[in-house]
Scaffold this motif. Structure first.
Motif, PDB file in Angstrom:
ATOM      1  N   SER A  81      -7.479   3.201   8.852  1.00 12.62           N
ATOM      2  CA  SER A  81      -8.751   3.477   9.525  1.00 12.62           C
ATOM      3  C   SER A  81      -8.967   2.398  10.565  1.00 12.62           C
ATOM      4  CB  SER A  81      -9.922   3.483   8.535  1.00 12.62           C
ATOM      5  OG  SER A  81     -11.152   3.543   9.227  1.00 12.62           O
ATOM      6  N   ILE A  82      -9.171   2.795  11.785  1.00 14.65           N
ATOM      7  CA  ILE A  82      -9.389   1.820  12.850  1.00 14.65           C
ATOM      8  C   ILE A  82     -10.645   1.002  12.579  1.00 14.65           C
ATOM      9  CG2 ILE A  82     -10.756   3.294  14.375  1.00 14.65           C
ATOM     10  CD1 ILE A  82      -7.916   0.921  15.462  1.00 14.65           C
ATOM     11  N   ASN A  83     -11.568   1.559  11.767  1.00 16.17           N
ATOM     12  CA  ASN A  83     -12.805   0.838  11.448  1.00 16.17           C
ATOM     13  C   ASN A  83     -12.542  -0.435  10.644  1.00 16.17           C
ATOM     14  OD1 ASN A  83     -14.540   2.646  12.739  1.00 16.17           O
ATOM     15  ND2 ASN A  83     -14.586   3.998  10.962  1.00 16.17           N
ATOM     16  N   ASN A  84     -11.407  -0.491   9.954  1.00 16.98           N
ATOM     17  CA  ASN A  84     -11.063  -1.706   9.218  1.00 16.98           C
ATOM     18  C   ASN A  84     -10.881  -2.901  10.139  1.00 16.98           C
ATOM     19  OD1 ASN A  84     -11.052  -0.337   6.793  1.00 16.98           O
ATOM     20  ND2 ASN A  84      -8.867   0.081   6.856  1.00 16.98           N
ATOM     21  N   TYR A  85     -10.612  -2.651  11.410  1.00 14.88           N
ATOM     22  CA  TYR A  85     -10.283  -3.720  12.356  1.00 14.88           C
ATOM     23  C   TYR A  85     -11.320  -3.822  13.468  1.00 14.88           C
ATOM     24  CZ  TYR A  85      -6.189  -2.546   9.722  1.00 14.88           C
ATOM     25  OH  TYR A  85      -5.347  -2.250   8.675  1.00 14.88           O
ATOM     26  N   SER A 133     -12.119   3.302  -1.902  1.00 10.24           N
ATOM     27  CA  SER A 133     -12.644   3.515  -0.553  1.00 10.24           C
ATOM     28  C   SER A 133     -11.625   4.357   0.195  1.00 10.24           C
ATOM     29  CB  SER A 133     -12.847   2.186   0.177  1.00 10.24           C
ATOM     30  OG  SER A 133     -13.244   2.409   1.521  1.00 10.24           O
ATOM     31  N   THR A 134     -12.026   5.525   0.664  1.00 14.75           N
ATOM     32  CA  THR A 134     -11.084   6.404   1.348  1.00 14.75           C
ATOM     33  C   THR A 134     -10.642   5.795   2.672  1.00 14.75           C
ATOM     34  OG1 THR A 134     -12.904   7.637   2.355  1.00 14.75           O
ATOM     35  CG2 THR A 134     -12.007   8.495   0.288  1.00 14.75           C
ATOM     36  N   ARG A 135      -9.565   6.321   3.217  1.00 15.99           N
ATOM     37  CA  ARG A 135      -8.955   5.729   4.406  1.00 15.99           C
ATOM     38  C   ARG A 135      -9.931   5.652   5.578  1.00 15.99           C
ATOM     39  NH1 ARG A 135      -3.348   5.538   3.913  1.00 15.99           N
ATOM     40  NH2 ARG A 135      -2.914   5.752   6.119  1.00 15.99           N
ATOM     41  N   THR A 136     -10.750   6.667   5.756  1.00 11.78           N
ATOM     42  CA  THR A 136     -11.682   6.660   6.876  1.00 11.78           C
ATOM     43  C   THR A 136     -12.894   5.772   6.609  1.00 11.78           C
ATOM     44  OG1 THR A 136     -12.760   8.655   6.000  1.00 11.78           O
ATOM     45  CG2 THR A 136     -11.028   8.959   7.643  1.00 11.78           C
ATOM     46  N   HIS A 137     -13.100   5.387   5.342  1.00 12.08           N
ATOM     47  CA  HIS A 137     -14.277   4.592   4.975  1.00 12.08           C
ATOM     48  C   HIS A 137     -14.056   3.103   5.178  1.00 12.08           C
ATOM     49  CE1 HIS A 137     -18.151   4.044   3.049  1.00 12.08           C
ATOM     50  NE2 HIS A 137     -17.629   3.187   2.186  1.00 12.08           N
ATOM     51  N   GLY A 138     -12.807   2.664   5.160  1.00 15.69           N
ATOM     52  CA  GLY A 138     -12.516   1.251   5.362  1.00 15.69           C
ATOM     53  C   GLY A 138     -12.084   0.568   4.077  1.00 15.69           C
ATOM     54  N   VAL A 139     -11.832  -0.730   4.181  1.00 10.37           N
ATOM     55  CA  VAL A 139     -11.351  -1.518   3.050  1.00 10.37           C
ATOM     56  C   VAL A 139     -12.456  -2.466   2.591  1.00 10.37           C
ATOM     57  CG1 VAL A 139      -9.665  -3.237   2.294  1.00 10.37           C
ATOM     58  CG2 VAL A 139      -8.959  -1.389   3.827  1.00 10.37           C
ATOM     59  N   GLY A 193     -18.915  -0.551  -0.258  1.00  8.79           N
ATOM     60  CA  GLY A 193     -17.552  -0.459   0.241  1.00  8.79           C
ATOM     61  C   GLY A 193     -16.767   0.674  -0.378  1.00  8.79           C
ATOM     62  N   TYR A 194     -17.270   1.250  -1.468  1.00 11.52           N
ATOM     63  CA  TYR A 194     -16.579   2.360  -2.124  1.00 11.52           C
ATOM     64  C   TYR A 194     -17.319   3.669  -1.884  1.00 11.52           C
ATOM     65  CZ  TYR A 194     -14.016  -1.286  -4.584  1.00 11.52           C
ATOM     66  OH  TYR A 194     -13.226  -2.366  -4.872  1.00 11.52           O
ATOM     67  N   ASN A 195     -16.551   4.745  -1.787  1.00  8.56           N
ATOM     68  CA  ASN A 195     -17.177   6.051  -1.568  1.00  8.56           C
ATOM     69  C   ASN A 195     -16.462   7.170  -2.311  1.00  8.56           C
ATOM     70  OD1 ASN A 195     -14.839   6.026   0.065  1.00  8.56           O
ATOM     71  ND2 ASN A 195     -15.726   7.550   1.447  1.00  8.56           N
ATOM     72  N   TYR A 196     -15.646   6.810  -3.327  1.00  6.24           N
ATOM     73  CA  TYR A 196     -14.787   7.809  -3.953  1.00  6.24           C
ATOM     74  C   TYR A 196     -14.378   7.278  -5.323  1.00  6.24           C
ATOM     75  CZ  TYR A 196     -11.324  11.653  -3.529  1.00  6.24           C
ATOM     76  OH  TYR A 196     -10.602  12.808  -3.662  1.00  6.24           O
ATOM     77  N   VAL A 197     -13.880   8.150  -6.170  1.00  4.96           N
ATOM     78  CA  VAL A 197     -13.418   7.730  -7.486  1.00  4.96           C
ATOM     79  C   VAL A 197     -12.240   8.594  -7.909  1.00  4.96           C
ATOM     80  CG1 VAL A 197     -15.008   9.256  -8.757  1.00  4.96           C
ATOM     81  CG2 VAL A 197     -14.164   7.181  -9.853  1.00  4.96           C
ATOM     82  N   VAL A 198     -11.250   7.988  -8.552  1.00  2.00           N
ATOM     83  CA  VAL A 198     -10.135   8.717  -9.150  1.00  2.00           C
ATOM     84  C   VAL A 198     -10.030   8.256 -10.607  1.00  2.00           C
ATOM     85  CG1 VAL A 198      -8.920   8.992  -6.961  1.00  2.00           C
ATOM     86  CG2 VAL A 198      -8.402   7.018  -8.407  1.00  2.00           C
ATOM     87  N   THR A 199      -9.026   8.748 -11.301  1.00  2.00           N
ATOM     88  CA  THR A 199      -8.884   8.445 -12.727  1.00  2.00           C
ATOM     89  C   THR A 199      -7.561   7.743 -13.002  1.00  2.00           C
ATOM     90  OG1 THR A 199     -10.242  10.353 -13.357  1.00  2.00           O
ATOM     91  CG2 THR A 199      -8.776   9.459 -15.045  1.00  2.00           C
ATOM     92  N   TRP A 200      -7.637   6.697 -13.833  1.00  2.00           N
ATOM     93  CA  TRP A 200      -6.474   5.926 -14.257  1.00  2.00           C
ATOM     94  C   TRP A 200      -6.219   6.187 -15.735  1.00  2.00           C
ATOM     95  CZ3 TRP A 200      -6.260   2.208 -18.086  1.00  2.00           C
ATOM     96  CH2 TRP A 200      -5.177   1.318 -18.106  1.00  2.00           C
ATOM     97  N   LEU A 259      -3.811  11.940   0.441  1.00  2.00           N
ATOM     98  CA  LEU A 259      -3.660  10.860   1.425  1.00  2.00           C
ATOM     99  C   LEU A 259      -4.968  10.116   1.642  1.00  2.00           C
ATOM    100  CD1 LEU A 259      -1.709   9.491   3.424  1.00  2.00           C
ATOM    101  CD2 LEU A 259      -2.475  11.130   5.149  1.00  2.00           C
ATOM    102  N   ARG A 260      -6.107  10.820   1.571  1.00  2.00           N
ATOM    103  CA  ARG A 260      -7.394  10.170   1.827  1.00  2.00           C
ATOM    104  C   ARG A 260      -7.664   9.013   0.854  1.00  2.00           C
ATOM    105  NH1 ARG A 260      -8.667  15.365   0.083  1.00  2.00           N
ATOM    106  NH2 ARG A 260      -9.251  15.508  -2.120  1.00  2.00           N
ATOM    107  N   ALA A 261      -7.061   9.068  -0.348  1.00  2.00           N
ATOM    108  CA  ALA A 261      -7.311   8.054  -1.370  1.00  2.00           C
ATOM    109  C   ALA A 261      -6.302   6.908  -1.333  1.00  2.00           C
ATOM    110  CB  ALA A 261      -7.309   8.693  -2.754  1.00  2.00           C
ATOM    111  N   LEU A 262      -5.288   6.992  -0.487  1.00  2.00           N
ATOM    112  CA  LEU A 262      -4.263   5.947  -0.415  1.00  2.00           C
ATOM    113  C   LEU A 262      -4.732   4.858   0.541  1.00  2.00           C
ATOM    114  CD1 LEU A 262      -0.994   8.098  -0.260  1.00  2.00           C
ATOM    115  CD2 LEU A 262      -2.197   7.198  -2.260  1.00  2.00           C
ATOM    116  N   ASN A 263      -5.508   3.918   0.005  1.00  2.00           N
ATOM    117  CA  ASN A 263      -6.123   2.900   0.848  1.00  2.00           C
ATOM    118  C   ASN A 263      -6.196   1.571   0.104  1.00  2.00           C
ATOM    119  OD1 ASN A 263      -7.332   1.945   3.206  1.00  2.00           O
ATOM    120  ND2 ASN A 263      -9.387   2.399   2.470  1.00  2.00           N
ATOM    121  N   TRP A 264      -5.157   0.794   0.204  1.00  2.00           N
ATOM    122  CA  TRP A 264      -5.075  -0.542  -0.364  1.00  2.00           C
ATOM    123  C   TRP A 264      -5.245  -0.512  -1.882  1.00  2.00           C
ATOM    124  CZ3 TRP A 264      -3.652  -4.783   2.609  1.00  2.00           C
ATOM    125  CH2 TRP A 264      -3.579  -4.541   3.975  1.00  2.00           C
TER     126      TRP A 264
END
Length: 665
Positions: A256-260, A385-391, A399-406, A431-436
């Motif tokens: 996400s360009i917003n990260n920079y 945090s999804t890719r478009t949301h930033g790190v 800073g978080y906007n999403y959740v997955v399960t471990w 892909l949206r969830a692959l963010n650091w």
């Protein structure tokens, strides 16, 4: 004379730096400017960007958050006209609705040597529901032309005093002058987190503030008595003054360009009101995770089981293996509850989502976690945090906007699951969830950190058998096998598309190739790789000059353009996942021709085992065999490798463009 000249230059310089940005005072000089003085390639630029965020005390309400905005934008050509449309998001939640007020907007042009303005009509201001939690106010400025200047200002009133929007100091167009201010009473303690490559340091000063109270009462002898009182406090005022800010331009392979993007984010750390105890918010990651877990829309939802118990008992009651249970419950949730497109890590109502078969990412994956726990598995939600949301670099809930399960399985195996995507499989997140990194929220608020990027390569293995005829046309068959994220991406694009439209786009991607007998196997069997095959025909694939034929042996499959064009890059290159792409081409040449020359074989390697490229051509008789393989072994590559990565792409693109030469016997 020399002294007069120096004085004149100084006066001109002072005029340049004392540009009047008072609302409505747009000058002829601004309108006549044809090229941006700080970036000659700019299509538009902010001449002035102002924001002030502050608190105002209102009786019976307390402190409310207000933000004043004033922006002036210059258009140099039509490509910049996107900035003539402004969209303001207003949060609408359980605590009330943010509102916009005092909107004024004008477009300025020069007509017959005079500055003329046109006011934005109220009929051109549109309010709509952007999603479940926010409204949108949108307007497009009238009478825009190359050379126009627009200017608007408005105020946002928010009941959410703890949520201060990020101060953005950089956009994809340059900014000539920026002023920003954050004015906060002593009762609120905010920490500031900055990011980006600009040097952004505010001027901070303390100022006095006062709250005045006027109480009315009836006197014993009649009439009204007014009792005036005051509370003095101090305010911390942070001011930013920036000039000639360069544009931040989008680049390929950026999560996400917003990260920079240079910015400052103020987040509430604690509050301390008179005669009250300190209340902390997000001082540490432990605080953040504990507050999330303690929320009724998070921790409590994980404990609810009554609405699904009988269904899960019937589903896995006779199954003993942990991995099999996990797979069955995961598939069950994907089939039963459809993602409604809303992001979030809190649940709205998991029971309602289960009964209505639709819910947010919070509903679906907290439900999945609760079901897995009920079945006896060690499962926890993971904040993402999804890719478009930033790190989220600093302790923050926002800073978080999403959740997955471990899930931890026997033999120390771990699985990451996301049931919002019906084609996802364990450890293959969308892909949206692959963010650091994600943050695991364990029971009772414990936490840990987990890398979200996959370790296994996603493969695309292509075999093409073809023949060239005497006219230079190419005819043959194509077969590919796709795994992991390549398979996930294909299933989403193929299964959800109109098949005729999908095929037409595929033919257009290869510049009008004619495709027949198109088939796909395992499109719904997620346990197996995708198999795609078809026959094709394409004319004029060979250059015929005299008695010789010239062609690149990969034909339409070769990579033609290097995505990395900048001389220097400040950001990591984010490929999303490691990958392997291989091509095996078996080619028959026309009768009456022989192989005169073929490209030399080559093998390249990026440093530190980041990737590799191999290219080999073998020819004999009327047959040619080509084998090409490219590998990227890491999801993210540091910018210190940018130059060598750029050269790596240049080299293999040039290699794939090299030609085989045939000559008549």
């Amino acid at each position: 004379m020399r002294v007069i000249l120096i004085v004149f230059v100084l006066c001109i310089t002072n005029l340049m730096f004392s540009q009047d940005y008072k609302f409505g005072k747009v000058s002829k000089e601004e309108l006549k400017e044809t090229v941006c003085s700080i970036d000659s390639t700019a299509n538009a630029a902010f001449l002035y960007k102002f924001r002030r965020t502050y608190y105002e005390y209102i009786k019976d309400e307390g402190f409310v958050l207000k933000t004043d905005i004033h922006e002036r934008i210059k258009f140099y050509n039509q490509e910049g006209f996107d900035y003539a449309t402004k969209q303001v998001r207003l949060y609408n939640g359980s605590g009330g609705e943010e509102k916009i007020s005092n909107l004024k907007a004008y477009t300025y042009n020069i007509e017959k040597g005079k500055v003329v303005s046109e006011k934005l009509s109220k009929d051109d201001i549109f309010k709509s529901e952007a999603n479940k939690y926010s409204n949108s106010v949108k307007f497009t400025m009238p009478n825009i032309k190359p050379g126009s200047v627009i200017e608007f200002k408005y105020q946002i009133n928010s009941p959410y005093w703890s949520n201060v929007d990020e101060f953005i100091f950089q956009h994809d167009i340059p900014i000539k002058k920026l002023e920003a201010e954050f004015d906060v009473p002593e009762y609120y303690n905010f920490k500031v987190n900055t990011k980006g490559f600009l040097s952004v340091v505010p001027e901070v000063e303390n100022k006095n503030g006062v709250i005045r109270f006027v109480d009315k009462s009836r006197s014993q002898i009649g009439g009204t008595v007014y009792d005036n009182s005051e509370i003095a406090y101090y305010r911390q005022v942070s001011k930013y003054h920036l000039q000639d800010i360069p544009a931040l331009k989008e680049e390929p392979f950026v999560n996400s360009i917003n990260n920079y993007r240079s910015s400052a984010k103020y987040e509430l750390s604690y509050t301390k009101f008179p005669n009250s105890q300190i209340e902390t918010y997000s001082t540490t990651w432990e605080d953040v995770v504990d507050r999330v877990y303690q929320s009724s829309n998070f921790g409590d939802e994980l404990k609810k089981t009554a609405y699904f118990q009988s269904d899960i008992d019937a589903l896995v009651g006779s199954v003993s293996g942990a991995e099999e249970k996990m797979a069955m419950i995961f598939d069950y949730v994907k089939s039963q509850v459809k993602w409604n497109g809303y992001y979030g890590f809190y649940a709205d109502d998991v029971k309602k989502a289960y009964k209505s078969h639709a819910g947010s990412s919070g509903d679906i994956n907290l439900m999945l976690t609760a079901m897995l726990r009920y079945a006896g598995l060690n499962a926890n939600p993971v904040l993402v945090s999804t890719r478009t949301h930033g790190v989220p670099l600093f302790p923050t809930r926002e800073g978080y906007n999403y959740v997955v399960t471990w899930v931890r399985l026997p033999n120390d195996k771990v699985a990451l699951l996301d049931a919002t995507d019906k084609y996802s499989v364990p450890n293959i997140l969308p892909l949206r969830a692959l963010n650091w990194q994600g943050r695991i929220v364990a029971e009772n608020g414990g936490y840990g950190v987990i890398d979200l990027y996959p370790k296994n390569k996603s493969e695309n293995s292509v075999t093409m058998m073809a023949k060239i005829d005497e006219e230079g046309a190419l005819e043959g068959s194509y077969r590919s096998i796709k795994t992991n994220h390549r398979a996930l991406s294909f299933r989403n694009s193929y299964n959800e598309a109109d098949k005729d439209d999908f095929l037409e786009k595929l033919e257009n991607r290869y510049n009008g190739i004619e495709i027949s007998d198109y088939t796909v196997k395992n499109d719904m069997d997620l346990s197996k790789p995708i198999q795609e095959s078809y026959k094709f025909n394409k004319e004029s694939q060979v250059d015929i000059i005299g008695e010789k034929m010239y062609f690149s042996p990969l034909f339409h499959l070769r990579t033609k353009e290097n995505p990395f064009k900048l001389e220097k890059r400040e950001f990591p290159v984010d490929f999303g996942y490691p990958s392997l792409t291989s091509f095996r081409v078996i080619l028959s040449i026309p009768e009456g021709y022989k192989i005169e020359s073929t490209p030399e074989s080559v093998a390249l390697a990026l440093p530190d085992n980041l990737g590799s490229f191999s290219y080999m051509v073998k020819g004999g008789g009327r047959n040619i065999q080509v084998m090409v393989e490219t590998q990227i072994n890491e999801s993210i590559i540091s910018p210190i490798y940018y130059e060598v990565l750029k050269e790596y792409f240049n080299t293999f693109i040039q290699k794939e463009a090299e030609q085989i030469v045939l000559t008549k016997v």
